[in-house]
Design a protein around this motif. Structure first.
Motif, PDB file in Angstrom:
ATOM      1  N   VAL A 295     -47.261  -0.851 -25.211  1.00  0.00           N
ATOM      2  CA  VAL A 295     -46.544  -1.730 -24.271  1.00  0.00           C
ATOM      3  C   VAL A 295     -45.041  -1.499 -24.397  1.00  0.00           C
ATOM      4  O   VAL A 295     -44.321  -1.473 -23.388  1.00  0.00           O
ATOM      5  N   ALA A 296     -44.549  -1.320 -25.635  1.00  0.00           N
ATOM      6  CA  ALA A 296     -43.128  -1.058 -25.846  1.00  0.00           C
ATOM      7  C   ALA A 296     -42.707   0.255 -25.175  1.00  0.00           C
ATOM      8  O   ALA A 296     -41.616   0.344 -24.599  1.00  0.00           O
ATOM      9  N   VAL A 297     -43.570   1.267 -25.240  1.00  0.00           N
ATOM     10  CA  VAL A 297     -43.291   2.547 -24.597  1.00  0.00           C
ATOM     11  C   VAL A 297     -43.151   2.364 -23.087  1.00  0.00           C
ATOM     12  O   VAL A 297     -42.202   2.848 -22.463  1.00  0.00           O
ATOM     13  N   ILE A 298     -44.099   1.662 -22.500  1.00  0.00           N
ATOM     14  CA  ILE A 298     -44.089   1.437 -21.054  1.00  0.00           C
ATOM     15  C   ILE A 298     -42.874   0.609 -20.647  1.00  0.00           C
ATOM     16  O   ILE A 298     -42.201   0.886 -19.643  1.00  0.00           O
ATOM     17  N   THR A 299     -42.565  -0.419 -21.428  1.00  0.00           N
ATOM     18  CA  THR A 299     -41.433  -1.296 -21.121  1.00  0.00           C
ATOM     19  C   THR A 299     -40.116  -0.531 -21.155  1.00  0.00           C
ATOM     20  O   THR A 299     -39.275  -0.698 -20.269  1.00  0.00           O
ATOM     21  N   ALA A 300     -39.933   0.302 -22.179  1.00  0.00           N
ATOM     22  CA  ALA A 300     -38.691   1.063 -22.301  1.00  0.00           C
ATOM     23  C   ALA A 300     -38.478   1.984 -21.101  1.00  0.00           C
ATOM     24  O   ALA A 300     -37.338   2.281 -20.737  1.00  0.00           O
ATOM     25  N   HIS A 301     -39.563   2.409 -20.477  1.00  0.00           N
ATOM     26  CA  HIS A 301     -39.458   3.258 -19.285  1.00  0.00           C
ATOM     27  C   HIS A 301     -38.717   2.547 -18.161  1.00  0.00           C
ATOM     28  O   HIS A 301     -38.005   3.181 -17.372  1.00  0.00           O
ATOM     29  N   PHE A 302     -38.885   1.227 -18.082  1.00  0.00           N
ATOM     30  CA  PHE A 302     -38.254   0.448 -17.011  1.00  0.00           C
ATOM     31  C   PHE A 302     -36.904  -0.128 -17.420  1.00  0.00           C
ATOM     32  O   PHE A 302     -36.300  -0.879 -16.652  1.00  0.00           O
ATOM     33  N   LEU A 303     -36.419   0.210 -18.620  1.00  0.00           N
ATOM     34  CA  LEU A 303     -35.156  -0.346 -19.103  1.00  0.00           C
ATOM     35  C   LEU A 303     -33.964  -0.043 -18.197  1.00  0.00           C
ATOM     36  O   LEU A 303     -33.185  -0.954 -17.889  1.00  0.00           O
ATOM     37  N   PRO A 304     -33.775   1.202 -17.734  1.00  0.00           N
ATOM     38  CA  PRO A 304     -32.622   1.460 -16.855  1.00  0.00           C
ATOM     39  C   PRO A 304     -32.635   0.609 -15.591  1.00  0.00           C
ATOM     40  O   PRO A 304     -31.589   0.086 -15.172  1.00  0.00           O
ATOM     41  N   LYS A 305     -33.806   0.458 -14.956  1.00  0.00           N
ATOM     42  CA  LYS A 305     -33.900  -0.370 -13.748  1.00  0.00           C
ATOM     43  C   LYS A 305     -33.629  -1.835 -14.064  1.00  0.00           C
ATOM     44  O   LYS A 305     -32.992  -2.549 -13.291  1.00  0.00           O
ATOM     45  N   MET A 306     -34.115  -2.265 -15.227  1.00  0.00           N
ATOM     46  CA  MET A 306     -33.946  -3.672 -15.617  1.00  0.00           C
ATOM     47  C   MET A 306     -32.472  -3.997 -15.839  1.00  0.00           C
ATOM     48  O   MET A 306     -31.974  -5.014 -15.347  1.00  0.00           O
ATOM     49  N   THR A 307     -31.773  -3.154 -16.573  1.00  0.00           N
ATOM     50  CA  THR A 307     -30.359  -3.402 -16.833  1.00  0.00           C
ATOM     51  C   THR A 307     -29.529  -3.252 -15.567  1.00  0.00           C
ATOM     52  O   THR A 307     -28.508  -3.919 -15.400  1.00  0.00           O
ATOM     53  N   GLY A 308     -29.983  -2.384 -14.655  1.00  0.00           N
ATOM     54  CA  GLY A 308     -29.282  -2.230 -13.389  1.00  0.00           C
ATOM     55  C   GLY A 308     -29.336  -3.494 -12.543  1.00  0.00           C
ATOM     56  O   GLY A 308     -28.382  -3.816 -11.823  1.00  0.00           O
ATOM     57  N   LYS A 309     -30.435  -4.203 -12.627  1.00  0.00           N
ATOM     58  CA  LYS A 309     -30.604  -5.425 -11.830  1.00  0.00           C
ATOM     59  C   LYS A 309     -30.062  -6.670 -12.533  1.00  0.00           C
ATOM     60  O   LYS A 309     -29.437  -7.520 -11.906  1.00  0.00           O
ATOM     61  N   LEU A 310     -30.306  -6.780 -13.836  1.00  0.00           N
ATOM     62  CA  LEU A 310     -29.966  -8.008 -14.553  1.00  0.00           C
ATOM     63  C   LEU A 310     -28.708  -7.906 -15.406  1.00  0.00           C
ATOM     64  O   LEU A 310     -28.110  -8.927 -15.740  1.00  0.00           O
ATOM     65  N   GLY A 311     -28.318  -6.691 -15.795  1.00  0.00           N
ATOM     66  CA  GLY A 311     -27.222  -6.531 -16.731  1.00  0.00           C
ATOM     67  C   GLY A 311     -27.728  -6.527 -18.164  1.00  0.00           C
ATOM     68  O   GLY A 311     -28.888  -6.848 -18.436  1.00  0.00           O
ATOM     69  N   GLU A 312     -26.853  -6.174 -19.092  1.00  0.00           N
ATOM     70  CA  GLU A 312     -27.260  -6.004 -20.489  1.00  0.00           C
ATOM     71  C   GLU A 312     -27.693  -7.309 -21.144  1.00  0.00           C
ATOM     72  O   GLU A 312     -28.778  -7.401 -21.737  1.00  0.00           O
ATOM     73  N   GLN A 313     -26.854  -8.350 -21.039  1.00  0.00           N
ATOM     74  CA  GLN A 313     -27.158  -9.584 -21.758  1.00  0.00           C
ATOM     75  C   GLN A 313     -28.397 -10.273 -21.211  1.00  0.00           C
ATOM     76  O   GLN A 313     -29.201 -10.827 -21.975  1.00  0.00           O
ATOM     77  N   ASN A 314     -28.576 -10.258 -19.909  1.00  0.00           N
ATOM     78  CA  ASN A 314     -29.766 -10.885 -19.330  1.00  0.00           C
ATOM     79  C   ASN A 314     -31.038 -10.123 -19.695  1.00  0.00           C
ATOM     80  O   ASN A 314     -32.107 -10.709 -19.843  1.00  0.00           O
ATOM     81  N   THR A 315     -30.912  -8.796 -19.835  1.00  0.00           N
ATOM     82  CA  THR A 315     -32.069  -8.009 -20.280  1.00  0.00           C
ATOM     83  C   THR A 315     -32.430  -8.357 -21.719  1.00  0.00           C
ATOM     84  O   THR A 315     -33.610  -8.495 -22.062  1.00  0.00           O
ATOM     85  N   LEU A 316     -31.412  -8.514 -22.564  1.00  0.00           N
ATOM     86  CA  LEU A 316     -31.658  -8.961 -23.933  1.00  0.00           C
ATOM     87  C   LEU A 316     -32.260 -10.364 -23.953  1.00  0.00           C
ATOM     88  O   LEU A 316     -33.114 -10.674 -24.791  1.00  0.00           O
ATOM     89  N   LEU A 317     -31.816 -11.194 -23.029  1.00  0.00           N
ATOM     90  CA  LEU A 317     -32.371 -12.544 -22.903  1.00  0.00           C
ATOM     91  C   LEU A 317     -33.870 -12.479 -22.636  1.00  0.00           C
ATOM     92  O   LEU A 317     -34.665 -13.195 -23.263  1.00  0.00           O
ATOM     93  N   VAL A 318     -34.274 -11.610 -21.718  1.00  0.00           N
ATOM     94  CA  VAL A 318     -35.701 -11.429 -21.409  1.00  0.00           C
ATOM     95  C   VAL A 318     -36.440 -10.930 -22.644  1.00  0.00           C
ATOM     96  O   VAL A 318     -37.576 -11.359 -22.931  1.00  0.00           O
TER      97      VAL A 318
END
Length: 385
Positions: free
Chosen positions: A249-272
């Protein structure tokens, strides 16, 4: 402009997997390997001592990388990784074996930091975040592979898993053949180093602190779930599958990290990420088998959206001249969190109390990230006006 080939990219990802391999190789056959090495007590130190070694030697590793360069440092690190890792087979008794594991951890700090510096020298901007996300995927995927292979080899003979450390020498050959020594120049407008926290969002010290907390919270499940699930009469096979599933699951999640930070920003991604980690322990507290799998999903999401992102944030906040040092401190933070989980068993009460404490900690961190994120946005709006 010279670009790193696909083969060179996969070489760096293979090297990244060595980070988690340092402990996962011996984990499946821990009892038989400990017996073969003459370790009659505290056998779990075979897994945790490399983390202590990484913490102790990380500052030295950073200075070596900044002075001599990431490429030669990585070459030396890979050679020593294979030599020290495999040579433990020739040792016997706690003193020599534990010293070997600490030294192996120190070499791992060099390999991890130098590999990340090389990635930062070959990739920039959004591509850099994407590559560091892949690095996080490689680390977790390596855990799945090496746990599986290590278990198979340990079933044949206790010393065979130790030969896996020699993969570092294969990766050394791949590095020399597939990754050029000279990388492309970093764009002048890339990675502007600004001292004000308002402009970069979060200081390096805050990044290191969150990295420690994220690893303590995440890795607690790795060292405690086998005990908790055993008490609930789960088989070793079921426990192993569940832990491997967290990594997947961590592998799959990390794949979407660039898109996630692009939409939410760094701190909000850490919040999630911390919300995910908190939910995971709320699930692990429950004795229901299905709920445990939901917790595994939440735990994998928590790791995939935290450690790779914090790694990238360290790079972005580090000028090239001291990037090796700063990344070694990040390595120190990650392994500090991992080593601190060795003391989880000393917390009063059973592991359920530990899980509740982790939930509370995640809530506090999430609230702090939310509040500071709002203040940062408000200051940016005020500056724009």
């Amino acid at each position: 402009m010279t670009r790193l080939t696909t083969a060179g990219q996969y070489t760096l990802l293979c090297i990244a997997s060595l980070t988690i391999m340092v402990g996962s190789v011996v984990a499946p056959g821990l009892i038989s390997i400990a017996t073969g090495l003459g370790i009659t007590e505290n056998s779990v130190l075979l897994i945790t001592l490399p983390a202590l070694g990484a913490v102790l030697f990380a500052p030295i590793a950073g200075k070596v990388i900044d002075r001599y360069g990431a490429y030669p440092s990585l070459m030396i690190g890979l050679f020593l990784y294979g030599l020290i890792g495999a040579s433990v087979y020739l040792l016997h008794g706690p003193t020599h074996v534990f010293a070997n594991r600490i030294l192996l951890g120190g070499v791992t700090a060099i390999v991890m930091a130098a590999c990340t510096v090389l990635i930062s020298q070959w990739y920039f901007g959004h591509e850099r975040l994407g590559m560091i996300a892949k690095q996080g995927m490689a680390i977790e995927l390596g855990g799945v592979i090496f746990l599986f292979v290590g278990g198979l080899l340990a079933a044949q003979y206790w010393g065979l898993p130790l030969a896996i450390y020699l993969l570092a020498w294969l990766f050394l050959v791949m590095l020399v053949c597939l990754v050029p020594r000279n990388h492309q120049a970093e764009p002048k407008d890339e990675n502007p180093i600004i001292d004000t926290v308002q402009q970069v969002g979060m200081s390096l010290k805050a990044v290191y602190l969150i990295a420690v907390l994220a690893m303590v919270i995440f890795f607690t499940s790795t060292v405690s779930l086998p005990l908790v699930l055993h008490e609930r009469h789960y088989s070793e096979e079921e426990v192993g599958i569940l832990l491997a599933f967290i990594s997947m699951v961590a592998v799959i999640t990390a794949h979407f990290l660039p898109k996630m930070t692009g939409k939410l920003g760094e701190q909000n991604t850490l919040l999630v990420a911390f919300i995910g980690l908190g939910i995971s322990y709320m699930c692990f507290i429950q004795p229901n088998y299905f709920v445990s799998w939901l917790g595994a999903v939440a735990s994998g999401i928590g790791f995939g959206f935290s450690i790779p992102l914090l790694n990238h944030m360290t790079v972005e906040r580090s000028p090239l001249a001291v990037r090796g040092r700063n990344l070694s401190y990040f390595t120190m933070a990650v392994f500090s969190g991992q080593f601190l989980t060795s003391f989880v068993e000393y917390i009063p009460g059973d592991l359920t109390n530990v899980y509740k404490l982790n939930v509370i900690t995640c809530v506090i961190i999430a609230v702090v990230l939310f509040i500071t994120g709002k203040k940062g946005m408000a200051s940016k709006v005020a500056e724009a006006q």
